[in-house]
Scaffold this motif. Structure first.
Motif, PDB file in Angstrom:
ATOM      1  N   ILE A 185       0.493  -1.343  -0.127  1.00  0.00           N
ATOM      2  CA  ILE A 185      -0.585  -0.161   0.202  1.00  0.00           C
ATOM      3  C   ILE A 185       1.050   1.208   0.677  1.00  0.00           C
ATOM      4  CG2 ILE A 185      -1.898   1.901   1.306  1.00  0.00           C
ATOM      5  CD1 ILE A 185      -2.664  -1.471   2.456  1.00  0.00           C
ATOM      6  N   PRO A 186       0.639   2.302  -0.759  1.00  0.00           N
ATOM      7  CA  PRO A 186       1.329   3.378  -1.223  1.00  0.00           C
ATOM      8  C   PRO A 186       1.154   4.716  -0.275  1.00  0.00           C
ATOM      9  CG  PRO A 186       0.246   2.869  -2.895  1.00  0.00           C
ATOM     10  CD  PRO A 186       0.234   1.935  -2.226  1.00  0.00           C
ATOM     11  N   VAL A 187       2.037   4.819   0.546  1.00  0.00           N
ATOM     12  CA  VAL A 187       1.405   5.878   1.350  1.00  0.00           C
ATOM     13  C   VAL A 187       2.536   6.993   1.928  1.00  0.00           C
ATOM     14  CG1 VAL A 187       1.494   6.815   4.332  1.00  0.00           C
ATOM     15  CG2 VAL A 187       0.893   4.550   3.090  1.00  0.00           C
ATOM     16  N   GLY A 188       2.140   7.893   1.315  1.00  0.00           N
ATOM     17  CA  GLY A 188       3.208   9.741   1.173  1.00  0.00           C
ATOM     18  C   GLY A 188       4.336   9.187   2.835  1.00  0.00           C
ATOM     19  N   ALA A 189       6.126   9.894   2.199  1.00  0.00           N
ATOM     20  CA  ALA A 189       6.642   9.568   3.166  1.00  0.00           C
ATOM     21  C   ALA A 189       6.408  10.467   4.684  1.00  0.00           C
ATOM     22  CB  ALA A 189       7.661   9.645   2.250  1.00  0.00           C
ATOM     23  N   ARG A 190       5.977  11.654   4.471  1.00  0.00           N
ATOM     24  CA  ARG A 190       5.381  12.757   5.391  1.00  0.00           C
ATOM     25  C   ARG A 190       4.177  11.410   6.658  1.00  0.00           C
ATOM     26  NH1 ARG A 190       5.716  18.744   2.616  1.00  0.00           N
ATOM     27  NH2 ARG A 190       8.110  18.251   1.697  1.00  0.00           N
ATOM     28  N   GLU A 191       3.920  11.331   6.193  1.00  0.00           N
ATOM     29  CA  GLU A 191       2.626  10.456   6.316  1.00  0.00           C
ATOM     30  C   GLU A 191       2.620   9.445   7.825  1.00  0.00           C
ATOM     31  OE1 GLU A 191      -1.214  10.162   4.014  1.00  0.00           O
ATOM     32  OE2 GLU A 191      -0.148  11.116   2.767  1.00  0.00           O
ATOM     33  N   CYS A 192       4.038   9.120   7.207  1.00  0.00           N
ATOM     34  CA  CYS A 192       4.489   7.767   8.102  1.00  0.00           C
ATOM     35  C   CYS A 192       5.903   7.709   9.254  1.00  0.00           C
ATOM     36  CB  CYS A 192       5.805   6.225   6.522  1.00  0.00           C
ATOM     37  SG  CYS A 192       4.465   5.576   5.300  1.00  0.00           S
ATOM     38  N   LEU A 193       6.102   6.751  10.015  1.00  0.00           N
ATOM     39  CA  LEU A 193       7.006   6.174  11.021  1.00  0.00           C
ATOM     40  C   LEU A 193       7.852   5.635  10.561  1.00  0.00           C
ATOM     41  CD1 LEU A 193       8.427   7.768  13.830  1.00  0.00           C
ATOM     42  CD2 LEU A 193       6.660   6.321  14.343  1.00  0.00           C
TER      43      LEU A 193
END
Length: 503
Positions: A185-193
């Motif tokens: 699942i692709p998630v924006g890098a800024r939305e991840c820890l």
């Protein structure tokens, strides 16, 4: 009076639709599966501190309401299905779910449904086997798929998979399926820890690709998977091996209850994964090369325990393939063609205790059960070294570390404790009452192995406790019957070195 269909019948009906060729084999496996679960349940009734059992004697339990249970004398370390029936006030029960229903204890009805699922799923797992190949597998995932079918050797919920349909068990269970489509699942890098180094193969420009188990995607996240990759499920079901020799392992969130626990991944686990990995590597250096710990490559969460993953090394990288070494999960040892003579068991116990007690003395208690602990075997099958994976549930003692001049890593939370009982329970309950007992297969075999293994070990206070006190083990049935009590609960098993009944 109309009776609702049993879990066993429901599984048979589903199986008739998706795999009709397995129905007869599934039906034939049901009695043995019931006996396997009933044996595990009888062990718990005989040894766990269940509040409604007033008195215990050899083969007889008196309940607080005066009723009596009769069964075989329980060997708490036996892994064979030796209990085919028990009697409750003269009524014979060969079905663990019906026995639990007949006991009519608090929360027993829900646990009975879990037992029914466990027995039916175990029969399904056994029915799907094509026979164990004589040759040894070449890859780590083949070891875990082809060798470990019955699940936890002592938990009555050894194969309970609530929330999984028969079709899903056949598609995702490692004993059934050699590969699954692992979601990305692709998630924006800024939305991840993210901690550690997130692999390039799991990046898409500015987006990070979070591995997701297909069951999780459908039932929890409720979203289609635009991207996926082939992966091989391992014995924990939610951890999968990526293709290739020594391909990394991916631990995914799986928000359903398997055996005892809901398998999500907390933000705390993600934030501490790199710290624990580096710390474990430093501590393993104190074992004179007898222990390796699998390195965590990277960990990620989209700030949700339902959408998180950990990528770590395969244990296979710590075996020298050119020399013919094999890296085998301890849970799979009992299924191999190894001779497992008393001498072999003693050598393995000596290796495991040397490592476990050394680290405990320094300040680290491993949760070294048969799934987390692997052994490196020589071409002749001799135990050479150990490999440990999954650091999330170790315990670290600041006081013990300080005593040996070892700096405490930046850790907080449940892993940090100086409580002696907690530290010893963690190691002894997983390693001795779990991995070693499961490999030995009986009290007499475990006793013989331990008697030989401990002779030359340093007589530390921890070893004295292991030799003289009841052996701690998680009270797995009590925990399932105590939904309002958080955390682990414990039982004290008869010490195999002091219990005359096992000899």
């Amino acid at each position: 009076m109309h009776r609702p269909p049993t879990v066993e019948a429901e599984v048979a009906d589903e199986l008739a639709v998706v795999r009709p060729d397995l129905v007869s084999r599934y039906t034939a496996e049901l009695p043995g599966a019931r006996a396997a679960v009933l044996t595990r349940l009888w062990r718990a009734l005989a040894h766990e501190p269940l509040p409604w059992i007033a008195e215990r004697g050899p083969g007889v339990l008196r309940l607080s309401d005066g009723r009596r249970l009769h069964g075989p004398v329980a060997d708490p370390y036996a892994t064979s299905a030796y209990v085919t029936a028990v009697r409750l006030d003269g009524v014979s029960y060969d079905d663990p779910a019906r026995l639990m229903t007949g006991l009519a204890v608090p929360h027993g009805a829900y646990f009975a449904s879990e037992l029914a699922h466990s027995a039916a799923s175990l029969a399904l797992s056994r029915a799907g086997q094509k026979g164990r190949p004589k040759e040894w597998p070449d890859s780590d995932w083949e070891w875990e798929q082809r060798r470990v079918v019955d699940g936890h050797p002592f938990h009555p919920n050894c194969r309970s998979r609530p929330g999984f349909s028969v079709e899903e068990q056949l598609a995702y269970g490692p004993e059934h399926s050699s590969h699954v489509r692992l979601g990305l699942i692709p998630v924006g890098a800024r939305e991840c820890l993210v901690t550690g180094e997130w692999p390039d193969r799991m990046r898409d420009g500015e987006r990070l690709l979070i591995p997701v188990h297909p069951w999780q995607a459908e039932h929890v996240l409720k979203r289609p998977l635009d991207l996926d990759a082939v992966a091989h499920p391992l014995m924990s079901l939610r951890t999968l091996a990526l293709p290739g020799v020594g391909g990394p392992h991916v631990k995914t969130a799986l928000s359903t209850r398997l055996t005892s626990s809901v398998r999500d991944i907390s933000q705390w686990s993600i934030s501490t994964s790199a710290i624990l990995s580096a710390f474990a590597e430093r501590m393993a250096a104190h074992t004179d090369g007898l222990l390796h710990t699998t390195r965590t490559i990277g960990a990620i969460t989209a700030h949700s325990p339902d959408l998180a993953a950990v990528v770590r090394e395969s244990p296979q990288v710590y075996g020298d393939q050119e020399r013919g070494e094999r890296v085998v999960p301890v849970a799979a040892l009992a299924t191999t063609e190894l001779p497992r003579s008393p001498a072999w068991l003693a050598d393995f116990a000596r290796l495991a205790l040397t490592v476990g007690l050394r680290l405990l003395e320094l300040g680290v208690a491993l949760e070294a059960h048969g799934q987390n602990l692997l052994v490196v075997l020589s071409p002749t099958g001799a135990p050479l070294r150990l490999v440990y994976r999954d650091l999330a549930d170790i315990r670290v003692s600041p006081a013990r570390l300080a005593r040996h001049g070892i700096p405490l890593p930046e850790l907080t939370g449940r892993v940090v404790t100086d409580d002696e009982t907690t530290l010893r329970r963690k190691l002894f309950g997983s390693l001795v009452a779990g991995a070693l007992a499961g490999t030995a297969g009986s009290g007499p075999a475990l006793r013989a192995a331990l008697e030989t293994a401990v002779r030359d070990l340093p007589r530390t206070p921890d070893l004295v406790a292991l030799l003289e006190e009841p052996l701690p083990t998680k009270a797995l049935t009590l925990m399932r019957l105590s939904p309002g009590t958080p955390g682990d609960q414990w039982a004290g098993l008869p010490n195999p070195l002091r219990w005359e009944t096992v000899s």
